[in-house]
Design a protein around this motif. Structure first.
Motif, short mmCIF file in Angstrom:
data_model
loop_
_atom_site.label_atom_id
_atom_site.label_comp_id
_atom_site.label_asym_id
_atom_site.label_seq_id
_atom_site.Cartn_x
_atom_site.Cartn_y
_atom_site.Cartn_z
N ARG A 254 -10.46 1.59 7.83
CA ARG A 254 -11.57 2.08 7.21
C ARG A 254 -11.97 1.04 6.03
O ARG A 254 -10.71 1.65 4.88
CB ARG A 254 -12.09 3.30 7.20
N GLY A 255 -13.17 0.68 5.49
CA GLY A 255 -13.14 0.06 3.82
C GLY A 255 -14.58 -0.63 3.59
O GLY A 255 -15.86 -0.06 4.71
N SER A 256 -14.65 -1.01 2.67
CA SER A 256 -16.49 -1.35 2.80
C SER A 256 -16.64 -2.90 3.11
O SER A 256 -15.06 -3.96 3.98
CB SER A 256 -16.00 -1.93 0.79
N PHE A 257 -17.22 -2.84 3.75
CA PHE A 257 -17.67 -4.53 5.20
C PHE A 257 -17.42 -5.53 4.28
O PHE A 257 -17.12 -6.67 4.41
CB PHE A 257 -19.27 -4.04 4.87
N ASN A 258 -17.21 -5.73 2.75
CA ASN A 258 -16.45 -7.23 2.19
C ASN A 258 -15.12 -7.40 1.14
O ASN A 258 -14.95 -7.85 1.02
CB ASN A 258 -18.28 -8.03 1.33
N VAL A 259 -14.34 -6.13 1.60
CA VAL A 259 -13.28 -5.58 1.35
C VAL A 259 -12.16 -5.61 2.14
O VAL A 259 -12.11 -5.39 3.64
CB VAL A 259 -13.32 -4.75 0.25
N ILE A 260 -11.12 -7.06 1.92
CA ILE A 260 -10.15 -7.13 2.78
C ILE A 260 -9.59 -6.01 2.31
O ILE A 260 -8.52 -5.48 0.80
CB ILE A 260 -9.53 -8.68 2.90
N LYS A 261 -8.87 -5.33 3.61
CA LYS A 261 -7.61 -3.85 3.11
C LYS A 261 -6.62 -4.42 2.68
O LYS A 261 -5.90 -5.56 3.42
CB LYS A 261 -7.72 -3.07 4.39
N ASP A 262 -5.73 -3.44 2.07
CA ASP A 262 -4.23 -3.81 1.22
C ASP A 262 -3.74 -3.00 1.98
O ASP A 262 -2.19 -3.55 2.34
CB ASP A 262 -3.91 -3.92 0.19
N SER A 263 -3.82 -1.64 3.43
CA SER A 263 -2.78 -1.45 3.91
C SER A 263 -3.97 -1.00 4.87
O SER A 263 -4.96 -0.96 4.26
CB SER A 263 -2.42 -0.83 3.11
N VAL A 264 -3.03 -0.56 5.85
CA VAL A 264 -3.77 0.18 7.24
C VAL A 264 -2.81 1.65 7.72
O VAL A 264 -1.31 0.68 8.11
CB VAL A 264 -4.56 -0.70 8.08
N PHE A 265 -3.50 2.33 7.99
CA PHE A 265 -2.34 3.44 9.14
C PHE A 265 -2.50 3.32 9.94
O PHE A 265 -4.05 3.51 11.09
CB PHE A 265 -2.27 4.14 7.34
N LEU A 266 -1.50 3.58 10.70
CA LEU A 266 -1.44 3.82 12.06
C LEU A 266 -0.47 5.12 12.85
O LEU A 266 0.25 5.38 11.69
CB LEU A 266 -1.08 3.04 13.17
N GLU A 267 -0.74 5.56 14.18
CA GLU A 267 0.05 6.55 14.22
C GLU A 267 -0.70 6.91 15.85
O GLU A 267 -1.71 6.91 16.39
CB GLU A 267 0.34 8.25 13.92
N GLY A 268 0.88 7.34 16.92
CA GLY A 268 0.81 7.38 18.38
C GLY A 268 1.91 8.14 18.88
O GLY A 268 2.81 8.42 18.17
#
Length: 403
Positions: A254-268
């Motif tokens: 998740r983030g702002s609509f016009n911002v490219i995320k610098d990190s993403v968290f996944l788990e499973g």
């Protein structure tokens, strides 16, 4: 070959009668526990409640057992014989209850959404009943009230390391299971519950403005690719005849609509029915992560853990219990299933790695056939299953002790 006599059946019928007479008490216990849930490794008051239940019985009670709030109770019949352990877990889940029951959880953010309150209630009544008829029995019965089944590393290993299985000939466990109709008992040889691995990973890219993606490195793109590519491990690396699942349960991009995320968290998590499959998935999972770092020019922090092994039922012991169930005379049993398996995981598997063990399932589907899965905030148990479970485990225990 085991022969069942009229005397054997008379002892079983005596146990069934005691259980039936304690039905209301068993339901009362379950309601209290359901109303006061405590999550894994925090079950201090639940452990005290369990230990206090035995205070007027001439039994050995060991509390705070293992690395949690486990309680171990030894019923000595005074007659020589085997030692049979019976295990019931008692932790709750970090779930906000939505059942609307009059005895719903009063502890915010905690709920017995898997039915461990029922496991404890039936076990307390079964233990009390076996204690009251101990002069009819031989050997010893060790009641293992285990905490923290839901959260790795689980409570079983700590209890094993503390010596709970010392001198024990066999151990029995059971789960009341909402997807199975009431009146059905599953008791299967070999692998009956899946092993489980879990993973957490953070994909680090480079943040930036949505209008200039070439100046950034979008971690969401890499993470999205991984979600799809990871499924090829099951579809293209695991033998089609072997069960395996790989689930991404959390994708936090998740983030702002016009911002490219610098990190993403996944788990499973990963589930499997063979230890060899566990190794195949882990190897290919880690290879995929390494390849993604090169392919997308990202850095990936990975935590990958093999939580619980496959739960295997001992063949000889389980076949004895199957025969016991067939000859139990329990009128509530409508169907015996000796082939059923479940893809969920259980740290009871650690017990069966050390001594012969059998894990059964007793149907607790509501009578109208509508059920919410275990771990759902709307999970509701069919309380008629408590008495049936106590009788099924009790019958198996009597046969193992006296035959």
């Amino acid at each position: 070959m085991t022969e069942y006599t009229l005397e054997d059946q008379a002892v079983k019928d005596k146990l069934y009668k005691l259980i039936d007479e304690k039905h209301d008490k068993m339901i009362e216990i379950r309601h209290y526990l359901h109303q006061h849930p405590e999550v894994s490794f925090e079950e201090k008051e639940t452990g005290k409640y369990i230990a206090d239940f035995y205070k007027d019985m001439d039994v050995k009670v060991e509390d705070n057992y293992g690395d949690g709030y486990g309680v171990v109770v030894t019923i000595d019949t005074g007659n020589p014989g085997k030692t049979i352990a019976l295990r019931a877990d008692f932790d709750a889940l970090p779930v906000q209850e939505e059942t609307g029951l009059p005895y719903a959880s009063v502890n915010d953010g905690a709920m017995h959404a898997c039915g461990h309150d029922g496991h404890t209630a039936y076990m307390l009544i079964l233990a009390e009943s076996l204690y009251e008829m101990r002069s009819d029995l031989t050997g010893k019965i060790k009641i293992v009230h285990q905490p923290a089944e839901e959260t790795p590393p689980g409570g079983a290993q700590g209890m094993i390391e503390a010596g709970v299985l010392d001198g024990v000939d066999a151990i029995l466990g059971v789960h009341m299971w909402a997807p199975i109709p009431y009146g059905t008992v599953e008791c299967t040889t070999g692998p009956v519950m899946a092993g489980r691995s879990s993973f957490k990973m953070t994909i680090h890219g480079k943040g930036g403005h949505g209008s200039a993606p070439h100046l950034a490195n979008d971690a969401n793109v890499a993470a999205s690719f991984f979600v799809t590519a990871a499924q090829t491990i099951v579809s293209r690396r695991v033998n089609p005849f072997d069960m395996a699942t790989l689930t991404i349960g959390n994708f936090d991009g998740r983030g702002s609509f016009n911002v490219i995320k610098d990190s993403v968290f996944l788990e499973g998590d990963v589930r499997f029915m063979k230890d060899e499959t566990c190794a195949v998935v882990e190897k290919n999972f880690k290879n995929l992560v390494k390849g993604m770092e090169i392919m997308f020019d990202v850095k990936i922090d990975l935590f990958y853990n093999n939580d619980y092994p496959v739960l295997n039922n001992d063949k000889e012991l389980t076949e004895k219990i199957q025969k016991s169930l067939e000859n139990s005379g329990i009128k509530e049993i409508k169907h015996l299933d000796f082939e059923g398996r479940e893809s969920a995981s259980e740290d009871f598997a650690y017990f069966t790695q050390n001594i012969p063990g059998t894990y059964m399932f007793v149907g607790e589907m509501p009578d109208d056939g509508v059920f919410y899965p275990h771990h759902s905030p709307k999970f509701i148990a069919n309380e008629k299953a408590l008495g049936l479970t106590a009788k099924a485990v009790g019958a198996a225990t009597l046969d193992l002790l006296n035959n």
